[in-house]
Write an enzyme that holds these catalytic residues in place. Structure first.
Site, PDB file in Angstrom:
ATOM      1  N   ASP A 162       0.864  -1.177   0.091  1.00  0.00           N
ATOM      2  CA  ASP A 162       0.046  -0.023  -0.123  1.00  0.00           C
ATOM      3  C   ASP A 162       1.041   1.252   0.077  1.00  0.00           C
ATOM      4  O   ASP A 162       1.853   1.195   0.678  1.00  0.00           O
ATOM      5  CB  ASP A 162      -0.886  -0.097   0.986  1.00  0.00           C
ATOM      6  CG  ASP A 162      -1.967   1.062   1.004  1.00  0.00           C
ATOM      7  OD1 ASP A 162      -3.169   0.500   0.788  1.00  0.00           O
ATOM      8  OD2 ASP A 162      -1.654   2.235   1.267  1.00  0.00           O
ATOM      9  N   SER A 181      -1.427   4.923  -6.035  1.00  0.00           N
ATOM     10  CA  SER A 181      -1.400   3.724  -5.266  1.00  0.00           C
ATOM     11  C   SER A 181      -0.338   2.531  -5.683  1.00  0.00           C
ATOM     12  O   SER A 181       0.241   2.777  -6.720  1.00  0.00           O
ATOM     13  CB  SER A 181      -2.599   2.895  -5.738  1.00  0.00           C
ATOM     14  OG  SER A 181      -2.669   1.682  -5.529  1.00  0.00           O
TER      15      SER A 181
HETATM   16  C1  MIC Z   1      -5.073   4.019  -2.211  1.00  0.00           C
HETATM   17  O1  MIC Z   1      -4.943   4.944  -1.076  1.00  0.00           O
HETATM   18  O2  MIC Z   1      -4.879   4.265  -3.368  1.00  0.00           O
HETATM   19  C2  MIC Z   1      -5.062   2.593  -1.577  1.00  0.00           C
HETATM   20  C3  MIC Z   1      -6.462   2.206  -2.021  1.00  0.00           C
HETATM   21  O3  MIC Z   1      -4.849   2.407  -0.438  1.00  0.00           O
HETATM   22  C4  MIC Z   1      -4.027   1.993  -2.650  1.00  0.00           C
HETATM   23  C5  MIC Z   1      -3.880   0.476  -2.360  1.00  0.00           C
HETATM   24  C6  MIC Z   1      -4.734  -0.195  -3.469  1.00  0.00           C
HETATM   25  O4  MIC Z   1      -5.210   0.200  -4.552  1.00  0.00           O
HETATM   26  O5  MIC Z   1      -5.504  -1.294  -3.078  1.00  0.00           O
HETATM   27  C7  MIC Z   1      -2.573   2.527  -2.316  1.00  0.00           C
HETATM   28  O6  MIC Z   1      -2.400   3.536  -1.686  1.00  0.00           O
HETATM   29  O7  MIC Z   1      -1.705   1.772  -2.518  1.00  0.00           O
HETATM   30 FE1  SF4 Z   2      -7.393   3.355   2.906  1.00  0.00          FE
HETATM   31 FE2  SF4 Z   2      -7.241   5.671   1.969  1.00  0.00          FE
HETATM   32 FE3  SF4 Z   2      -5.244   5.102   3.461  1.00  0.00          FE
HETATM   33 FE4  SF4 Z   2      -5.497   4.051   1.127  1.00  0.00          FE
HETATM   34  S1  SF4 Z   2      -5.310   6.270   1.778  1.00  0.00           S
HETATM   35  S2  SF4 Z   2      -4.847   3.053   2.972  1.00  0.00           S
HETATM   36  S3  SF4 Z   2      -7.771   3.724   0.776  1.00  0.00           S
HETATM   37  S4  SF4 Z   2      -7.454   5.103   4.137  1.00  0.00           S
END
Ligand code: MIC
Ligand code: SF4
Length: 755
Positions: A160, A643
């Site tokens: 993540d 992401s």
């Molecule tokens: C995000 O904040 O974009 C996510 C969703 O947490 C992503 C991970 C994902 O796409 O599952 C991230 O930041 O890596």
């Molecule tokens: Fe979850 Fe948003 Fe954090 Fe990504 S940025 S881990 S989607 S709370």
């Protein structure tokens, strides 16, 4: 968690020796970042001084963390790696798949039901291979990690991009794709280009309306979404020492938005207090014993220009609250200039919703400070004009803030408490009316605000601010409100002003929780079965990608020339698509549907070169695949920003795209492409982007002599018979070229395991 303590002991035991050895090689005082990196070299090699931004180096991380939406693919890959147990402590966190609609309890129940198959899969794989499993409702990965696993001086990778949150406790924590996590869990080293270092000196002290979030909002404005690429950001100075550990976590977390590899703070009194406050006094004692190694050398912080590649100085006493956006997190506005910007740009002034929470801002401190404003609203007879939602970061935080009365204050103010999960931050938001695509404004304490991200509506103007400012704005219901200077009319018709927020870094009565939501792996897992239903539409076992055919590539079709910002949210959208994160074939139907086609300014509408007609990107690509014709995707700057989701790399690979050719890449996405056996190429001359035409047939030449540092040639065969030959660069090293040739990095791991 005795296993962890032993691991931390071992890490700390080797610190002094490794750091002293590194000091001799580098021959100058060391930053904290260098100390941790040198202590985690996988070969234990301390006789080399690595060039920053130069060569790839192998590291040995101490931990792996994965969230449910990325863990599925990471673990599907791990299941193919031929190992019995994970080689380092690893955890899975169920946080991304819970949709916010009504409120915590019913949303969570619904999610458990809807995602049962996926949760069962993740729970049983965790059980089988020795991973800790945090159930749905336990909290957002990064808060849970900070509360339980992060430790000063450690190194962690996580699937993540906001994994750097743990930098708030002095850990080098880096976001990666699932294939990287798979390698480390399989006991292999993890490689990273030795980073450049940005030093951020914080002087003064936060006060009043200004919060830790404003530090990173300001830094994002200075460095922009790609300014941190290839860099680790190290914060230091008197100002740093005054920020709570969770506040530091906020700053490091959102460092993902400047493309930084990670961000970090040194070990200090605040870190110690947080460790003790979260029931980890033993780790605090161990850290105290090697304290001097858990921060940068004094000489470094006294003369940062000599030791960092870039230095930024921020005086916290003068820092204004900031609001960033819309559509990009680096468009930074000090609050005193924001109202004017709203008017000048014609952004909708009426604020529809204020949302606090997300992994960035959902600590006890954040919630208590926001609650202090909610309390004022109640006391001063102000009714919140906007909808207002609150997402606690973990069950431990939720339980404690409920006990301490904060949740009931939000309730009185008209707020809705959502499940301890990502929720609206990743488009898991059943926002009623969003389908009408009306122009509107929302403000969040999240970290990202790309178009369509929260509610799927491209016309939602999403702004990012601290939880305090979000709460104040939600009370006012007006984007042009400045809580520092403006008054509001209450129910009695009086003009009232909000006082500065107040809060507590940690609960005076200590944290409490009834069931934190943790499941330890089975001692004996020989009987644990992992089942994937072949008819499932949510999970699909992986088929290995085919190896390179051994020749140059000719006659590839241009699939799309993406225009402008193309984040991973554009390449592989989240929200409703999260349900297919474990099923490569199904999720591939979202490939690049958010990218803007350069030739018609539309999304999900590209020319099919076989028929001459326009079609949806995944459908056109599936036709090429059917005819065994490869294709190329062309993009702009910082392609793949955002992401860590490797689906953005696996989908094009799966559907037969052969190369991604762009002006520049975001770090995680570039690595993800390489790992999956794709060609990740950059224009040697960025202006050559303009030469790409809609009907181009493209050749990639030089692959039979593919070598580190040697550019490849791309031939653009235009429809009118003319052609252009251009040079393209790449950053593949020998090992990565081997991944390309084998078809993927995993193919090599499997081969090795079979020996
Ligand atoms: C995000 O904040 O974009 C996510 C969703 O947490 C992503 C991970 C994902 O796409 O599952 C991230 O930041 O890596
Ligand atoms: Fe979850 Fe948003 Fe954090 Fe990504 S940025 S881990 S989607 S709370």
């Amino acid at each position: 968690m005795a296993f962890d303590l032993d691991m931390i002991k071992a890490v700390y035991a080797r610190f002094p020796e490794r750091i002293n050895a590194a000091r001799k090689v580098v021959n100058k005082p060391l930053t904290l970042t260098e100390k941790i990196l040198y202590s985690h070299l996988s070969a234990g090699e301390t006789s080399i001084s690595y060039e920053r931004g130069g060569s790839y180096v192998d590291f040995q991380p101490d931990r792996v963390a994965m969230q449910d939406a990325t863990a599925q693919m990471a673990l599907l890959q791990f299941m193919q790696a031929g190992r019995e147990k994970v080689a380092v402590p690893s955890t899975v966190h169920c946080d991304h798949l819970i949709q916010a609609e009504v409120g915590a309890a019913s949303d969570l129940e619904k999610a458990k039901d809807k995602n049962k198959e996926v949760y069962d899969f993740l729970s049983s794989v965790s059980n089988k291979y020795g991973l800790g499993f945090w159930k749905p409702g336990a909290g957002i990965i990064h808060q849970v990690i900070l509360e339980n696993y992060a430790f000063p001086g450690g190194m962690m990778i996580g699937t993540d991009s906001h994994t750097p949150n743990a930098g708030g406790l002095g850990m080098i924590a880096i976001g990666v794709g699932g294939a990287d996590a798979c390698d480390v869990m399989a006991g292999l080293p993890w490689e990273l280009k030795f980073p450049k270092l940005i030093g951020v000196k914080l002087t003064g002290k936060l006060s009043g309306w200004t919060a830790a979030k404003d530090v990173i909002l300001k830094v994002a404005g200075i460095l922009t979404v790609k300014g941190g690429t290839g860099c680790i950001v190290e914060y230091f100075g008197e100002g740093a020492k005054s920020i709570s550990a969770t506040g530091k976590g906020t700053i490091c977390n959102m460092g993902a938005e400047i493309g930084a590899t990670t961000s970090i703070f040194g070990y200090d009194d605040k870190a110690e207090a947080y460790l003790r406050g979260t029931d980890r006094a033993d780790i605090a004692d161990m850290a105290n014993a090697i304290k001097e190694h858990l921060t940068g050398d004094d000489e470094v912080y006294a003369n940062p220009e000599q030791y960092f590649d870039q230095v930024i100085e921020i005086n916290l006493s003068e820092l204004e609250p900031h609001i960033n956006g819309p559509f990009t997190p680096d468009l930074a506005w000090p609050i005193s200039k924001f109202a004017e910007a709203v008017k000048e740009n014609g952004w909708p002034t009426k604020l529809e919703v204020g949302l606090i929470g997300s992994c960035t801002n959902s600590s006890y401190e954040d919630i208590s400070r926001a609650a202090s404003l909610a309390q004022q609203a109640v006391d001063k007879k102000l009714v919140a004009k906007s909808e207002f939602t609150i997402t606690p970061g973990s069950e431990q935080v939720r339980y404690t803030v409920e006990r301490d009365g904060f949740l009931s204050v939000f309730d009185q103010m008209g707020g809705v408490v959502l499940a301890n999960a990502c929720g609206p931050c990743i488009g898991q938001w059943a926002r009623h009316g969003a389908e009408k695509k009306e122009k509107n404004s929302i403000i969040t304490s999240f970290n990202r605000n790309f178009a369509k991200r929260a509610d799927g509506n491209p016309n939602t103007h999403s702004f990012v601010a601290s939880p305090e400012v979000v709460t104040a704005m939600a009370i006012a219901g007006d984007l042009t409100f400045n809580p520092l200077t403006d008054t509001l009319k209450n129910e009695a018709g009086e003009l009232v002003k909000l006082d500065e927020p107040t809060g507590l870094e940690m609960p005076t009565k200590g944290f409490a929780v009834e069931d934190a939501g943790y499941q330890a792996p089975a001692e004996d897992s020989s009987q644990v079965e992992v089942v994937v239903d072949p008819n499932s539409d949510r999970l699909q076992l992986l088929e290995p990608f085919t190896a390179w055919e051994g020749t140059d590539l000719h006659g590839l079709k241009l699939l799309i020339k993406a225009k402008g910002k193309c984040t991973t949210d554009h390449i592989s959208m989240a929200g409703p698509w999260l349900r297919f994160r474990g099923h490569l074939d199904n999720i591939s139907n979202n490939m690049l549907i958010g990218a803007v086609n350069y030739f018609n300014d539309e999304t999900n509408k590209v020319k099919n070169q076989l028929t001459g007609e326009y079609g949806e990107v995944p459908a056109v690509q599936r036709q090429y695949k059917q005819h065994n014709i490869g294709s190329v995707v062309v993009g702009d700057e910082n392609y793949g920003e955002g992401s860590s989701r490797e689906h953005a790399a696996m989908e094009p690979r799966f559907l037969g795209v052969r190369a991604i050719l762009v002006k520049s890449f975001a770090r995680i996405h570039e690595t993800n492409l390489k790992k999956q056996g794709m060609l990740a190429l950059t224009f040697a001359n960025p202006a050559d982007y303009d030469l790409i035409q809609e009907d181009d047939a493209i050749d990639i030449v030089g692959l039979t002599t593919f070598a580190p540092g040697r550019p490849l040639t791309v031939v653009l065969n235009h429809a009118d018979g003319s052609r252009h030959e251009i040079l393209v660069n790449h950053t593949y090293n020998e090992g990565q070229i081997a991944w390309f040739k084998a078809g993927s990095a995993l193919n090599i791991v499997k081969e090795q395991a079979a020996r």
